[in-house]
Design an enzyme around this catalytic site. Structure first.
Site, PDB file in Angstrom:
ATOM      1  N   TYR A  76      -3.986   1.536  -4.013  1.00  0.00           N
ATOM      2  CA  TYR A  76      -2.729   0.964  -3.503  1.00  0.00           C
ATOM      3  C   TYR A  76      -1.660   2.057  -3.401  1.00  0.00           C
ATOM      4  CZ  TYR A  76       1.305  -2.138  -3.095  1.00  0.00           C
ATOM      5  OH  TYR A  76       2.452  -2.770  -2.670  1.00  0.00           O
ATOM      6  N   LYS A  92       0.280   3.350  -0.008  1.00  0.00           N
ATOM      7  CA  LYS A  92       1.737   3.286   0.172  1.00  0.00           C
ATOM      8  C   LYS A  92       2.343   4.682   0.335  1.00  0.00           C
ATOM      9  CE  LYS A  92       2.258  -1.121   0.353  1.00  0.00           C
ATOM     10  NZ  LYS A  92       2.705  -1.748   1.619  1.00  0.00           N
TER      11      LYS A  92
END
Lengths: 80, 248
Positions: B156, B160
């Protein structure tokens, strides 16, 4: 206006060239048909035919003739 | 008069949390808003309410943002119905992860498909319309972990981080066309997605927030609204933290 007229106009107006130079014209043959000019040309063609080209087709679109072949695909439905 | 009067906006992942609140704020500021989500019918009620409450058009669209053809159709629909697109908010995202050593390739691909590749793809499609009108604002949703990282969130965080880098690069390429590209980097936001980690973990995490509270979706939506509006007309390539001074 016929489809070929619309197609040719997109080239003439986007790349600022005369119609007699279109046959055989390839990407980057002239200064105006660089990557920025290509996106301007694609935008003009999309507006003229109310379509949105797939990214792969935009990449493959490397000549005046190839463009006609791409637009003739079933998904765009432009007959010349 | 609203900050976004008459602007045509497109928000992905609009069914809940930050996305839904962004749609509400945009409508409140007078925008015409298209919102997407995956689950058929999930936005009908809330969007209907926003239409009535703010007397504007709020239109739900149901498709998977990783489906290139569906994304293209959505942008075409906006073009045909409105003739322009002023604001894109790339909010759709997933948070799935595992500890190092247990991260499958399938998981990496799934997270990057939604959080990175779909963002790039929809940005390309939207930019084509915005380049013609020589204006537009694209707002991406990064995360505090995109720059700081977090244990157990390698995939994740990487996704990002990619969104932040993409924002910087796209802003450089698109600014000559009058298109601004910015991102917000939320910290710990009180959404269903975040609450899924459980109350104990939430309390642990709160000790890292100097403002002493979780952020609310409206905290993020307000910054997105600022970036979407002409109030930020000279702001591009920025990643704005919305984290109440969080340390991860």
């Amino acid at each position: 206006m016929t489809n070929i007229e619309k197609y040719n106009n997109a080239f003439v107006n986007s790349l600022e060239i005369t119609e007699d130079r279109l046959a055989g014209l390839k990407y980057q043959d002239i200064e105006a048909w660089d990557s920025v000019g290509h996106m301007t040309l694609v935008a003009a063609i999309e507006d003229a035919f109310d379509i949105m080209l797939d990214t792969d087709d935009i990449i493959d679109f490397n000549s005046y003739e190839k463009g006609k072949e791409i637009l003739s695909k079933e998904e765009y439905g432009v007959a010349f | 008069m609203g900050l976004l009067d008459g602007k045509v906006c497109f928000v992905t992942g609009a069914g809940r949390g930050i996305g839904e609140e962004t749609v509400r704020r945009f409508a409140e500021e007078g925008a015409i808003v298209y919102g997407t989500d995956l689950i058929n019918g999930s936005m009908d009620e809330s969007f209907g309410k926003f239409c009535t409450q703010y007397k504007t058009e709020v239109i739900p669209m149901y498709f998977d943002v990783t489906d290139e053809t569906a994304s293209k159709s959505a942008i075409m629909q906006i073009k045909r119905e409105q003739g322009r697109l002023d604001v894109l908010v790339n909010n759709a995202g997933i948070m799935q992860d595992n500890v190092i050593g247990m991260i499958s390739y399938e998981l990496m691909k799934k997270v990057f498909d939604v959080n990175v590749f779909a963002v790039l793809q929809i940005t390309q499609l939207a930019a084509k319309l915005m380049m013609r009108q020589r204006s537009g604002s694209i707002v991406n949703i990064s995360s505090i972990v995109g720059s700081e990282g977090a244990a157990g969130q390698t995939v994740y965080s990487a996704s990002k981080g990619a969104v932040a880098a993409m924002t910087k690069a796209a802003s450089k390429e698109l600014s000559p066309y009058g298109i601004r590209v910015n991102a917000v980097a939320p910290g710990l936001i009180n959404t269903d997605l975040f609450r899924a980690i459980g109350e104990k973990k939430i309390q642990e995490n709160l000790s890292h927030v100097r403002m002493g509270r979780l952020g609310e979706p409206i905290d993020v939506a307000n910054v997105i609204t600022f970036l979407a509006s002409d109030m930020s007309a000279y702001v591009t390539g920025e990643i704005i933290g919305v984290d109440g001074e969080t340390h991860v």
